[in-house]
Enzyme design. Structure first.
Site, PDB file in Angstrom:
ATOM      1  N   HIS B 264      43.063  43.239  37.039  1.00 56.86           N
ATOM      2  CA  HIS B 264      42.605  43.665  35.710  1.00 56.86           C
ATOM      3  C   HIS B 264      41.072  43.591  35.613  1.00 56.86           C
ATOM      4  CE1 HIS B 264      43.072  44.004  31.233  1.00 56.86           C
ATOM      5  NE2 HIS B 264      41.928  43.334  31.260  1.00 56.86           N
ATOM      6  N   GLU B 265      40.524  42.428  35.940  1.00 55.60           N
ATOM      7  CA  GLU B 265      39.068  42.268  35.860  1.00 55.60           C
ATOM      8  C   GLU B 265      38.374  43.163  36.889  1.00 55.60           C
ATOM      9  OE1 GLU B 265      38.032  40.905  33.312  1.00 55.60           O
ATOM     10  OE2 GLU B 265      39.826  39.782  32.734  1.00 55.60           O
ATOM     11  N   HIS B 268      37.792  46.470  35.347  1.00 54.22           N
ATOM     12  CA  HIS B 268      36.567  46.457  34.531  1.00 54.22           C
ATOM     13  C   HIS B 268      35.337  46.581  35.429  1.00 54.22           C
ATOM     14  CE1 HIS B 268      38.123  45.653  30.554  1.00 54.22           C
ATOM     15  NE2 HIS B 268      38.733  44.537  30.906  1.00 54.22           N
TER      16      HIS B 268
END
Lengths: 499, 499
Positions: B264-265, B268
């Site tokens: 997820h990160e 980003h």
């Protein structure tokens, strides 16, 4: 010490606090650059660093600062008076250099560092020579701008060791050199030398780290106000007064690098962690000089970490982390091995007896360069001649000789003497401390806290209220005296080398 | 895109670069505060942080900035025109709030965060209530200062998702809610549910980290422009554009936290690493909105990381790092287990089907608070009622209900919808991307680079040149359309739950 300030004094301290904030960011960035940053991030970060350095410079040399200096010079509060002295010195040093000249110098030294890196890699002094010539010329001009009483080099020394002059150094260095040469001769003549071979064996990094952390903890390093990380060139840094980080590097075939290196940086860190909280965010809340700082790191590294009693006490703990092969090394042999004296080319790898000679070589060359008695182009030969003269060995290339240290590429002329001064200060402080706190007894009691407490109270808490030689006098009752160092070395090494 | 600037434009960009430098220091400090800082260092660091935030505010709202805005509003260079639009918006938003009121608000929210922390620990909403009441009142006033066309809440939404309004959300959320409720009903009615028990077993942190690093690497995350560290509340941060760090946390009894969290990160981070280098240090060189950012993280976490083909391809690699007990779990069962759908109290632990309902609850409550249709004191009951209504479960205490998220304590009203928008954007983008780049085929080819490349070219490189809904239209050919998300979920979960 007065902690109540007038309204104007508070304003001045609020103003100064901004400088501290920029410095805090600069130090965090520096720590990150040397421990964590991914390489592509460096370029943009350097621009931010440069903006903040500029802001510090602006705040330090502003008209507002000048007004505070003039209005508070005669404050009745000694902390404020000394603070004003310190910021005024900064103000004057910066103001005396024409802005354009300083800019040029900053650009030169930032280029010079990468040129030096390349020159050292290629062991080619000629690459670095033109940069060093310019840097020396700048430093000569700066010394003239700043002024001095007797020797031009004094103006540079003063940036690192306020109050110490060529006269001070020339009163102690020649005798120290003679005394050390005699001791080294005895070492060389000994027929019972230690053997470091058995300790130079594979020792996993994680285990080295765990042992080093144990020692740091026992020294009284506060891990709630600091942390240990890995780096290439170890350092300690006070990001702020409650965040004082240490770094170390690991050689898995020579544990001494990380263990003694961590204790050394830990000594620096205890100084910074030991500053008086009542002085936080004032200009006096800082280490007094490079030399006094080094006295603290060398104190812990050598007088504690390489001490025989220390290993009587810690060898069993050490063996819990060390590879099994260490179990076959008798404690006495281990102690002798970690204290081998052997003239070598590289300063930062030198033992405690030959180390000051490395410094003297640099001091003599710097002093003569700044006084235009020698030329940069002759440095490699002069360096090697002195190495042969002082240490009996001659470097075969510039990387092992004149190119080994980064300092000159950054323009840090006047810095090297602090290392030897710190060592002498440290030995004097050791004698004074040992009279109130028995060092060996503290170690045997498995309680290093009385040592730390004494250093806190007598050195650390005082911040920069005094100049180094005044502090030394206050703490040890005498001026700079190299006999303490020589006596320490003689006592210790005659046992190790059985002379 | 024009990269040649007039002299004035260059001056403007130089000026803006100072803001970027302060922002860089603020972000490095933020990263350090959440990953490395020793606890005693926090207090002084916060003061430095606050000085730098003030400097950013000064530079953003200065007369000099206003002059640049006025002079460059009609620049012929589209990058400059859009940059001016963006800085002007900041300028106006800041200028419209009276200085004293803003200061009071900053103090209030900084206190409120620690009060919220205590209230959540004690599960006692009444502790937090008076602070939240003030924060809501401030946000109502701010919305009035900023202005809006139709709904007061639009003024707040615009800070996080420019161009998105209550009208936009109310056109999609009710249908999305109905559709999801029907799917959840099918999940609940299924007689063939996955069993997560076998995967919830001890999995050493180091091994989780190594697998996560492998996946990050395969996603195309550039480790020369970033790094992975541990933290309590994971985040990705662009310290600068070439230093984009990710963080994760580890639960040794539930590897999903670290593995899907890192992906997820990483999503980003790919966005930040993918910004156009030609735009560096301009105001348009930033992610377009919170929602578009979230579309990128959710894309990788869910559409890649929780994808069946992904595990067909990666399960053998995973087993190299996983404990031996995983070898007994058939791949198909493993895949079903990591995709269990189960209504639960805590948003950040929600599965991909129930997640949007958590967001809708917050959106509806925020909108009604800001429009003064409900009162803060009634929030706990209203929250629990909605949970029961939407998810069929009722929190037994405030910690599991209204107190679970930090956002309101910081005054971040209008932020939550971005999470659901990001999810819908992501699903739309997935449909568009899948038409040019077959996602499953890329995964089967063991080459995720076509996916990253498409996202780089269609989303990341564009920075903030457009508003989110315009970008969405450009990339997917349509406006906000929740059907893509619903169809994705239906396709996927009917297989997992065999309905």
């Amino acid at each position: 010490m007065g902690n109540t300030y007038t309204k104007l004094e508070q304003e001045f301290l609020e103003y100064y606090k901004q400088i501290e904030s920029y410095a805090e960011a600069i130090k965090l960035i520096a720590w990150d650059l040397r421990t964590k940053i991914p390489k592509k991030g460096v370029k943009r970060r350097s621009e931010t660093l440069s903006l903040f350095s500029q802001k510090v410079h602006e705040l330090t040399t502003s008209d507002q600062m000048k007004t505070y200096i003039d209005q508070l010079r005669d404050s009745s509060n000694p902390v404020i008076r000394r603070s004003v002295e310190l910021v005024e010195k900064e103000y004057n040093q910066s103001k005396k250099i024409p802005v354009e000249e300083y800019k040029e110098y900053v650009e030169l030294t930032s280029q010079a560092e990468s040129v030096w890196t390349e020159a050292r890699e290629k062991s080619d002094f000629e690459l670095f020579r033109p940069y060093l010539e310019k840097i020396v010329a700048f430093n000569i001009r700066f010394a003239e701008y700043w002024g001095y009483k007797e020797d031009r080099y004094d103006a540079l020394l003063d940036n690192f060791e306020p109050g110490v002059t060529v006269k001070t150094l020339d009163q102690v260095f020649p005798k120290l050199r003679d005394d050390l040469s005699k001791l080294i001769q005895k070492v060389n003549d000994s027929s019972d030398k230690p053997n470091p071979e058995p300790i130079l064996t594979y020792f996993p990094k994680e285990n080295q780290e765990q042992f080093a952390l144990k020692v740091l903890e026992n020294m009284g390093y506060d891990f709630e106000a600091g942390r240990l990380d890995e780096t290439v060139h170890p350092f300690a840094i006070n990001v702020n007064h409650d965040d004082v980080r240490v770094t170390t590097r690991y050689d898995e075939n020579d544990f001494r690098m990380a263990v003694f290196g961590t204790v050394h940086e830990g000594g620096h860190a205890l100084y910074e962690q030991g500053l008086d909280k009542d002085l936080y965010d004032t200009p006096v809340c800082s280490a007094i000089s490079m030399g006094i700082h080094e006295s603290q790191s060398l104190f812990w590294e050598n007088f504690v970490g390489r001490n025989e009693t220390f290993w009587d006490q810690y060898y069993n703990l050490f063996l819990e982390y060390a590879p099994d092969s260490f179990k076959d090394i008798p404690k006495a042999e281990f102690y002798r091995a970690i204290n081998e004296v052997k003239p070598s080319f590289i300063r930062i790898e030198a033992d405690e007896m030959t180390y000051p000679l490395h410094i003297m070589i640099r001091y003599e060359l710097e002093k003569d360069l700044i006084n235009e008695k020698i030329e940069v182009k002759d440095l490699p030969k002069l360096w090697n001649d002195k190495m042969e003269d002082y240490l009996g060995i001659r470097p075969e290339n510039d990387a092992d000789g004149v190119l080994q240290d980064i300092h000159w590429s950054g323009g840090d002329f006047g810095y090297f003497p602090s290392y030897a001064l710190g060592y002498m200060y440290g030995a004097q402080i050791r004698s004074a401390l040992d009279q109130s706190v028995n060092i060996d007894q503290s170690i045997r009691n498995d309680d290093l806290s009385p040592i730390k407490k004494w250093l806190n109270e007598n050195i650390h808490q005082k911040g920069s209220m005094k100049e180094p030689l005044d502090l030394l006098k206050e703490v040890t009752g005498e001026g700079l005296n190299p006999d303490h160092l020589v006596n320490y070395l003689e006592d210790k090494y005659q046992k190790i080398y059985n002379w």
